[in-house]
Enzyme design. Structure first.
Site, PDB file in Angstrom:
ATOM      1  N   SER A 131       0.863  -1.184   0.000  1.00 36.32           N
ATOM      2  CA  SER A 131       0.000   0.000   0.000  1.00 36.32           C
ATOM      3  C   SER A 131       0.891   1.224   0.000  1.00 36.32           C
ATOM      4  O   SER A 131       2.049   1.168   0.447  1.00 36.32           O
ATOM      5  CB  SER A 131      -0.885   0.008   1.254  1.00 36.32           C
ATOM      6  OG  SER A 131      -1.515   1.269   1.431  1.00 36.32           O
ATOM      7  N   TYR A 144      -1.772   0.411  10.700  1.00 38.14           N
ATOM      8  CA  TYR A 144      -1.761  -0.066   9.313  1.00 38.14           C
ATOM      9  C   TYR A 144      -0.475   0.359   8.613  1.00 38.14           C
ATOM     10  O   TYR A 144       0.149  -0.442   7.903  1.00 38.14           O
ATOM     11  CB  TYR A 144      -2.985   0.475   8.581  1.00 38.14           C
ATOM     12  CG  TYR A 144      -3.133  -0.028   7.164  1.00 38.14           C
ATOM     13  CD1 TYR A 144      -3.250  -1.390   6.901  1.00 38.14           C
ATOM     14  CD2 TYR A 144      -3.176   0.855   6.086  1.00 38.14           C
ATOM     15  CE1 TYR A 144      -3.404  -1.861   5.595  1.00 38.14           C
ATOM     16  CE2 TYR A 144      -3.333   0.399   4.788  1.00 38.14           C
ATOM     17  CZ  TYR A 144      -3.439  -0.963   4.547  1.00 38.14           C
ATOM     18  OH  TYR A 144      -3.586  -1.418   3.257  1.00 38.14           O
TER      19      TYR A 144
END
Length: 245
Positions: A131, A144
């Protein structure tokens, strides 16, 4: 003999789209995830997809999958996700542990289990679906971002350690992708909060957009390695710079 691709987290979103796309490219695809009912429906639609029940947080589950495979030419470490959007000062340890278990340790378990088969294939591909959160941090994304930074670091390390082996190490780092579950999971089932993430954003990425890029990277000639490819919607210039209408 057709090449075999293993896709984790294949029961929905980017994983499912990738399984479908690689099957269309001629791969025998092992679609692996916990939700077997969804995998069975997917396999019923696409004959070259084989469902496999898998929990990447379980060493026993991962080892059982690896033992069931005669070969593995491509591994797509896609299983992952985000939970919560609290600041670090209010971070929930159990959420951070969950994100680390799936995104980082899940990728480690799968990589350790299938790397010998990737090398044995003579032209293996190990692809990490990370990501942009693994490249740039943002408020509320502490857990995250930490997990995805770790996964990005693992990818870079693998590329160094496997230099000279017949395996390509690829990282695909998406920005804003609208799938049925990512934001819903992050907001613990709050559909209204999840929808606001994409509110007013013209054409966020879809799972098919990311699968298209994954297929491109995987199907390059054996001597061509896509080290890292960042993909965002045109409306997103950076984590904090999103055009809304």
């Amino acid at each position: 003999m057709a090449r075999t691709a293993v896709v984790t987290g294949a029961s929905s979103g980017i994983g499912e789209a990738t399984a479908r796309r690689l099957a269309a490219e001629g791969y025998d695809v092992v679609a692996a995830a916990r939700r077997r009912d969804r995998l069975d429906r997917l396999a019923a639609e696409v004959p070259s997809i084989r469902p496999a029940t898998l929990d990447v947080t379980s060493a026993e589950s991962v080892d059982a999958l690896a033992a069931s495979l005669d070969r593995c030419d491509v591994l797509i470490n896609n299983a992952g996700g985000a939970v919560g959007l609290e600041p670090v000062s209010a971070g929930r340890v159990e959420d951070w542990q969950s994100m680390y278990e799936v995104n980082v340790l899940g990728s480690l378990r799968m990589t350790r289990a299938l790397l010998p088969k990737l090398i044995e294939s003579g032209d293996g591909v190990l692809l990490m679906l990370t990501s942009v959160a693994g490249l740039v941090s943002y408020e509320g994304g502490g857990g995250y971002c930490a997990a995805k930074h770790a996964q990005t670091s693992m990818t870079e390390t693998l590329r160094l350690e496997l230099c000279g082996e017949p395996v390509r190490i690829i990282e695909i780092a998406p920005g804003m992708v609208r799938t049925e579950e990512f934001s819903l999971t992050r907001f613990r089932g709050d559909g209204s909060a999840a929808a606001k993430v994409y509110e007013g954003v013209p054409d966020p990425l879809t799972a098919d957009d990311v699968a298209d890029v994954i297929a491109f990277a995987v199907t390059r000639p054996a001597h061509v390695n896509i080290d890292r490819l960042v993909i965002r919607p045109r409306a997103q210039a950076a984590q904090h710079k999103v055009h809304r209408v």
